[in-house]
Design a protein around this motif. Structure first.
Motif, PDB file in Angstrom:
ATOM      1  N   VAL A  97     -60.518   8.184  -7.703  1.00  0.00           N
ATOM      2  CA  VAL A  97     -60.950   8.491  -9.069  1.00  0.00           C
ATOM      3  C   VAL A  97     -60.754   9.981  -9.361  1.00  0.00           C
ATOM      4  O   VAL A  97     -60.232  10.366 -10.419  1.00  0.00           O
ATOM      5  CB  VAL A  97     -62.419   8.081  -9.274  1.00  0.00           C
ATOM      6  CG1 VAL A  97     -62.923   8.561 -10.632  1.00  0.00           C
ATOM      7  CG2 VAL A  97     -62.563   6.565  -9.176  1.00  0.00           C
ATOM      8  N   GLU A  98     -61.155  10.819  -8.408  1.00  0.00           N
ATOM      9  CA  GLU A  98     -60.969  12.250  -8.582  1.00  0.00           C
ATOM     10  C   GLU A  98     -59.493  12.632  -8.580  1.00  0.00           C
ATOM     11  O   GLU A  98     -59.057  13.512  -9.324  1.00  0.00           O
ATOM     12  CB  GLU A  98     -61.715  13.012  -7.489  1.00  0.00           C
ATOM     13  CG  GLU A  98     -63.163  13.274  -7.789  1.00  0.00           C
ATOM     14  CD  GLU A  98     -63.329  14.232  -8.963  1.00  0.00           C
ATOM     15  OE1 GLU A  98     -63.207  15.453  -8.767  1.00  0.00           O
ATOM     16  OE2 GLU A  98     -63.557  13.758 -10.089  1.00  0.00           O
TER      17      GLU A  98
ATOM     18  N   ARG B  58     -58.300  11.893 -11.985  1.00  0.00           N
ATOM     19  CA  ARG B  58     -58.841  12.828 -12.982  1.00  0.00           C
ATOM     20  C   ARG B  58     -58.068  14.139 -12.979  1.00  0.00           C
ATOM     21  O   ARG B  58     -57.644  14.641 -14.037  1.00  0.00           O
ATOM     22  CB  ARG B  58     -60.319  13.108 -12.701  1.00  0.00           C
ATOM     23  CG  ARG B  58     -60.919  14.142 -13.669  1.00  0.00           C
ATOM     24  CD  ARG B  58     -62.307  14.576 -13.266  1.00  0.00           C
ATOM     25  NE  ARG B  58     -62.353  15.399 -12.060  1.00  0.00           N
ATOM     26  CZ  ARG B  58     -62.082  16.702 -12.015  1.00  0.00           C
ATOM     27  NH1 ARG B  58     -61.717  17.355 -13.125  1.00  0.00           N
ATOM     28  NH2 ARG B  58     -62.156  17.373 -10.879  1.00  0.00           N
TER      29      ARG B  58
END
Length: 392
Positions: free
Chosen positions: A254-255, A258
């Motif tokens: 997820v990071e 992002r």
């Protein structure tokens, strides 16, 4: 199979490591990497009784052994390239003194390559074992990534013979890596006569560096680090071009997504300038789920061998184990040499730990092949294209 087996083989282990360390193999020197592959192939063939398949991809030499068919397949993974340039041996010669082995690339990770050969040779029947030794890991595995992922798919486990963490700890989590190059395009002008007619790419790059630096998130374990910076041509010319590299480390996908999204939306600050972003995600994270069951098994093996309690740690550095975990294969990393100083002048291996660690690997492989049911595979990480900038 116990530690005494490998204590008796210690002179041969040391000789093999010495041969490989004395064959310098900086990743970017394809001829040197090919010479190192020759030595690794010879050592492996002598111990395993079978020659490897030599796989040349983009000029880089990789070695693969597939040792027969079995009900399960276990992959042992390593690399024979190093970060050390040719000539490093002159200042840092291979040596074994006072229980410590030294030499460029000994810890990261030529000792692990030789350990893998000895561990598999001790099995007696290695049917079901694959050994893959690549030649471009230190560059981010640009040519070998697909080879690694394809070899790992369907394996019961991937055991990575990278060097251990501090104190011999295994690496149960690794951060994912993204690599970028940001280019600032401006317009040249004379810095003394007509600076107002230029568009300063150095200044634009400075703005972008500040923006990029702010993308890190300490609470999430995300680091976004601008590294190498170049700009301009002469001291009296407004810079028309500037560029800087960015190293990103993340704990989860997820990071990684992002930060990638934010990098793609960088916009110029100066009128008349243009910003270009190259690169992207290079290695997915190796998370705890990928290593949990394997670590528990390795800890049990260590107890049975009298090696004391094993520790598992999370580390910021990445390896090819990130790729094997990314395709859903249970992966345990840091099974190689115990020592320290990777990429540094004090790189070294603790000689007394070589037989102990090799016994751990051999017994773990035997158990995975013959002793217990296969491990549950994790869901594959979404594949991202490898980026061109090189990992340090």
């Amino acid at each position: 199979m116990d530690v005494r087996t490998f204590e008796a083989a210690l002179p041969e282990l040391l000789d093999g490591i010495g041969q490989l360390v004395r064959t310098e193999s900086p990743s970017a020197d394809l001829a040197a990497v090919a010479r190192s592959a020759d030595v690794a192939a010879r050592l492996g063939t002598a111990l395993l009784g079978a020659a490897p398949e030599r796989i040349a991809l983009d000029g880089v030499t990789h070695l693969r052994w597939r040792l027969g068919d079995g009900p399960r397949r276990v992959l042992l993974l390593g690399h024979h390239d190093t970060v050390w340039p040719l000539g490093s041996l002159a200042a840092r010669p291979f040596s074994v003194e006072g229980g410590v082995l030294r030499g460029p690339g000994c810890f990261d990770m030529k000792a692990g390559v030789v350990m893998a050969f000895h561990a598999v040779a001790a099995l007696g029947d290695p049917a079901g074992v694959s050994i893959l030794i690549t030649g471009d890991e230190e560059l981010g595995s640009p040519s070998s990534r697909a080879l690694i992922e394809d070899e790992a798919r369907g394996c019961a486990a991937a055991l990575v013979l990278e060097a251990s963490a501090d104190g011999g700890a295994l690496k149960t989590e690794r951060k994912g890596v993204s690599l970028y190059e940001v280019l600032a395009h401006g317009r040249a002008a004379h810095a003394g006569l007509e600076p107002h007619l230029g568009v300063n790419a150095t200044v634009e790059a400075a703005h972008q560096i500040l923006t990029v630096s702010a993308l890190g998130d300490g609470a999430a374990g995300t680091t976004v680090t601008p590294t190498v910076l170049t700009a301009g041509t002469t001291t009296n010319t407004v810079a028309a071009q500037g560029r800087f590299a960015v190293d990103v480390r993340v704990r989860d996908a997820v990071e990684q997504a992002r930060v990638d999204g934010a990098m793609r939306t960088l916009r110029p600050v100066l009128d008349g300038s243009r910003v270009e972003v190259r690169g992207g995600p290079n290695r997915p994270p190796l998370d705890a789920d990928a290593s949990r069951d394997l670590f528990a098994r390795a800890a049990g093996v260590a107890d049975g061998l009298g090696l004391g309690p094993l520790r598992g740690v999370a580390v910021g550095g990445a390896s090819d184990g990130n790729f094997t975990a990314g395709v859903g294969t249970p992966t345990l990393d840091g099974l190689g040499a115990v020592g320290g100083g990777a990429h540094a002048d004090h790189e070294h291996v603790e000689v007394a730990e070589l037989p102990r660690r090799t016994a751990l690997v051999a017994t773990l492989v035997h158990q995975l092949l013959f002793g217990e049911p296969p491990l549950k595979q994790s869901a594959p990480t979404s594949r991202t294209a490898p980026s061109r900038p090189r990992t340090p």
